[in-house]
Scaffold this motif. Structure first.
Motif, mmCIF file in Angstrom:
data_model
loop_
_atom_site.group_PDB
_atom_site.id
_atom_site.type_symbol
_atom_site.label_atom_id
_atom_site.label_comp_id
_atom_site.label_asym_id
_atom_site.label_seq_id
_atom_site.Cartn_x
_atom_site.Cartn_y
_atom_site.Cartn_z
ATOM 1 N N ASN A 105 13.226 -14.723 1.211
ATOM 2 C CA ASN A 105 12.338 -14.408 0.010
ATOM 3 C C ASN A 105 11.900 -13.099 1.227
ATOM 4 O O ASN A 105 11.400 -13.077 2.068
ATOM 5 C CB ASN A 105 11.455 -15.387 0.438
ATOM 6 C CG ASN A 105 10.107 -14.980 -0.838
ATOM 7 O OD1 ASN A 105 9.772 -13.896 -0.977
ATOM 8 N ND2 ASN A 105 9.152 -15.879 -0.564
ATOM 9 N N ARG A 108 8.520 -12.228 1.407
ATOM 10 C CA ARG A 108 7.805 -12.677 2.883
ATOM 11 C C ARG A 108 8.117 -12.875 3.840
ATOM 12 O O ARG A 108 7.612 -13.697 5.334
ATOM 13 C CB ARG A 108 7.134 -14.057 2.163
ATOM 14 C CG ARG A 108 6.269 -13.701 0.568
ATOM 15 C CD ARG A 108 4.763 -13.158 0.746
ATOM 16 N NE ARG A 108 4.054 -13.322 -0.206
ATOM 17 C CZ ARG A 108 3.528 -13.966 -1.475
ATOM 18 N NH1 ARG A 108 4.325 -15.233 -0.879
ATOM 19 N NH2 ARG A 108 2.916 -13.937 -2.498
ATOM 20 N N SER A 110 8.762 -13.558 7.374
ATOM 21 C CA SER A 110 8.196 -12.788 8.674
ATOM 22 C C SER A 110 9.048 -12.795 10.493
ATOM 23 O O SER A 110 9.682 -13.802 10.579
ATOM 24 C CB SER A 110 6.876 -13.344 8.904
ATOM 25 O OG SER A 110 6.221 -12.816 9.873
ATOM 26 N N THR A 138 14.958 -10.644 7.652
ATOM 27 C CA THR A 138 13.296 -10.206 7.560
ATOM 28 C C THR A 138 13.268 -8.377 7.171
ATOM 29 O O THR A 138 14.044 -7.759 8.039
ATOM 30 C CB THR A 138 12.502 -10.301 8.619
ATOM 31 O OG1 THR A 138 13.116 -9.513 9.456
ATOM 32 C CG2 THR A 138 11.904 -11.544 8.665
ATOM 33 N N ASP A 140 10.021 -6.779 7.472
ATOM 34 C CA ASP A 140 8.506 -6.180 7.442
ATOM 35 C C ASP A 140 8.290 -4.942 8.794
ATOM 36 O O ASP A 140 7.178 -5.355 8.919
ATOM 37 C CB ASP A 140 8.088 -7.483 8.317
ATOM 38 C CG ASP A 140 8.578 -8.064 9.248
ATOM 39 O OD1 ASP A 140 9.418 -7.437 10.351
ATOM 40 O OD2 ASP A 140 8.134 -9.098 9.833
ATOM 41 N N HIS A 163 -0.253 -11.722 3.611
ATOM 42 C CA HIS A 163 1.395 -11.217 2.623
ATOM 43 C C HIS A 163 2.034 -10.498 3.133
ATOM 44 O O HIS A 163 2.513 -9.968 2.205
ATOM 45 C CB HIS A 163 1.525 -11.531 1.232
ATOM 46 C CG HIS A 163 0.737 -13.314 0.899
ATOM 47 N ND1 HIS A 163 1.027 -14.248 1.009
ATOM 48 C CD2 HIS A 163 -0.244 -13.824 -0.410
ATOM 49 C CE1 HIS A 163 0.536 -14.889 0.707
ATOM 50 N NE2 HIS A 163 -0.426 -14.793 -0.555
ATOM 51 N N GLU A 166 5.151 -7.973 1.807
ATOM 52 C CA GLU A 166 4.948 -7.675 0.312
ATOM 53 C C GLU A 166 3.407 -6.735 0.020
ATOM 54 O O GLU A 166 3.714 -5.493 -0.517
ATOM 55 C CB GLU A 166 4.448 -8.400 -0.413
ATOM 56 C CG GLU A 166 4.457 -8.420 -1.440
ATOM 57 C CD GLU A 166 4.371 -9.851 -2.727
ATOM 58 O OE1 GLU A 166 4.235 -10.397 -1.828
ATOM 59 O OE2 GLU A 166 4.368 -9.732 -3.705
ATOM 60 N N SER A 167 2.485 -6.621 1.285
ATOM 61 C CA SER A 167 1.441 -6.241 0.751
ATOM 62 C C SER A 167 0.977 -4.765 1.597
ATOM 63 O O SER A 167 0.129 -3.687 1.626
ATOM 64 C CB SER A 167 0.388 -7.137 1.012
ATOM 65 O OG SER A 167 0.338 -7.380 2.531
#
Ligand SMILES: O=C(O)[C@H](O)CO
Length: 375
Positions: A105, A108, A110, A138, A140, A163, A166-167
């Motif tokens: 995923n 999301r 992390s 990840t 991120d 989130h 994604e955000s």
């Protein structure tokens, strides 16, 4: 003859230690009268920290942190230099191998757990932290790591973004006031398994996002999020995450810690070879055998066997490369580093069979190498 056996891990199949032992076993079963030394290697990705800790006889510190999806995971890090230096493997907390295929995923997932490991390392009093980055689940940009260490990623209204990653495109500012102040006196070195930059077609999302489960739309969103992060980081610190070499390693986590923790990003294989005394082992060798799942043009972009072969060549030593897959045609650039390239397979096989047979294939290949050298 003294042979130095220095393979990388064979991905999805054997650790570097087991691969080296299999080759050595094969050579010992041959008719060649020789001695061997196993020197398993890693290039920043999975297994790097473990090899450093083993080689330097470090102390293993158990720790429970959160995995890429926020679940507890029991893992460990190492202390070397009498406890002055901690050695952390990002993949132990935030690695692809911790997730099943249907759990991937990247929007999301992390890197928070890696930040928790850094915190645990600081708790021991370590003044230098080596982080092996690669094999991550990840993308991120280290927002998870930094959040675990006290940074806050805020939207236009000053609220923390939820989130992540994604955000990330809603990021407006970064609050570093709560950052663990022990980091100020701590040197952070990141061992990177690739030298890609952060953004674009050759960046963290585009190249490594798909293996973490990102489809084309997710790759676009993640790349845009990392671009926004880079823009806000530039405003906050004046540092350019997007321009730094190695910044695309581990989903941009390398770039994030470079910009916000002043980490130094380095080539993983070279650092590993230096810290583990590879050149001393090379000094005694008359031949080097290295290997990896696949050896091709990409190997020359700083992968483990390339690191080994370039050092061997600098000393004028012959190098044999063994791999599950090698190029069909001879390749001039590869021949500059590998005198011989051998595919280890024993016949046509599907991937699952080839992976299951890797150890046996390496033993047989080691034996054949020994017998050929004897001839
Ligand atoms: O973790 C990753 O994204 C890859 O190993 C490249 O660093």
């Amino acid at each position: 003859m003294h042979i130095l056996i220095a393979p990388n891990a064979f991905k999805n199949s054997l650790s570097a230690q087991v691969a080296a032992a299999a080759l050595a076993k094969g050579v010992s079963q041959s008719s060649l009268n020789c001695t061997t030394e196993c020197f398993p290697i890693a290039d920043g990705g999975d297994g790097t920290a473990q090899l450093i800790i083993q080689k330097l006889k470090g102390e293993v510190i158990p720790v429970t942190v959160t995995d890429p999806l926020g679940r507890p995971v029991k893992t460990s890090f190492g202390l070397i230099d009498g406890g002055q230096t901690a050695v952390i493997e990002m993949a132990d907390a935030s690695g692809l191998r911790l997730l099943k295929t249907d759990e991937l995923n990247p929007l999301r997932a992390s890197s928070y757990g890696t930040g928790e490991m850094i915190k645990a390392a600081l708790d021991t009093g370590a003044r230098k932290i080596i982080i092996a980055m690669g094999g991550s689940a990840t993308v991120d940009g280290a927002t998870g790591i930094l959040s675990a260490l006290g940074a806050r990623f805020l939207d236009a209204t000053g609220n923390p973004l939820i989130h992540l990653p994604e955000s990330l495109s809603q990021l407006e500012s970064i609050d570093l006031s709560g950052l663990d102040n022990r980091l100020a006196g701590c040197e952070v070195v990141v061992l990177c398994d690739v030298d890609n930059q952060l953004l674009g077609d050759n960046g963290a999302a585009a190249v490594f996002g798909p293996q973490k489960g990102a489809d084309a739309a997710a790759v676009k969103l993640l790349d845009a999020g990392l671009a926004k992060l880079s823009e806000v980081v530039m405003k906050t610190t004046g540092k350019n995450m997007a321009a730094i070499k190695y910044g695309g390693a581990a989903g941009g986590a390398s770039a994030g810690v470079y910009a916000l923790l002043n980490a130094k990003l380095v080539n993983g294989i070279n650092y590993l070879l230096d810290i583990t005394g590879f050149d001393d082992a090379l000094q005694k060798a008359q031949l080097v055998i290295t290997g990896e799942g696949s050896i091709d043009e990409q190997t020359l972009q700083g992968k483990g066997p390339f690191g080994v072969a370039s050092r061997a060549k600098a000393k004028g030593l012959p190098v044999i490369g063994v791999a599950g897959k090698i190029p069909l045609e001879s390749n001039e650039r590869l021949s500059q580093y590998f005198d011989v390239l051998l595919a280890i397979g024993h016949g046509p096989a599907d991937i699952a069979t080839a992976l299951a047979d890797t150890e046996k294939n390496l033993i047989r290949t080691g034996q054949s190498i020994g017998n050929m050298l004897k001839m």
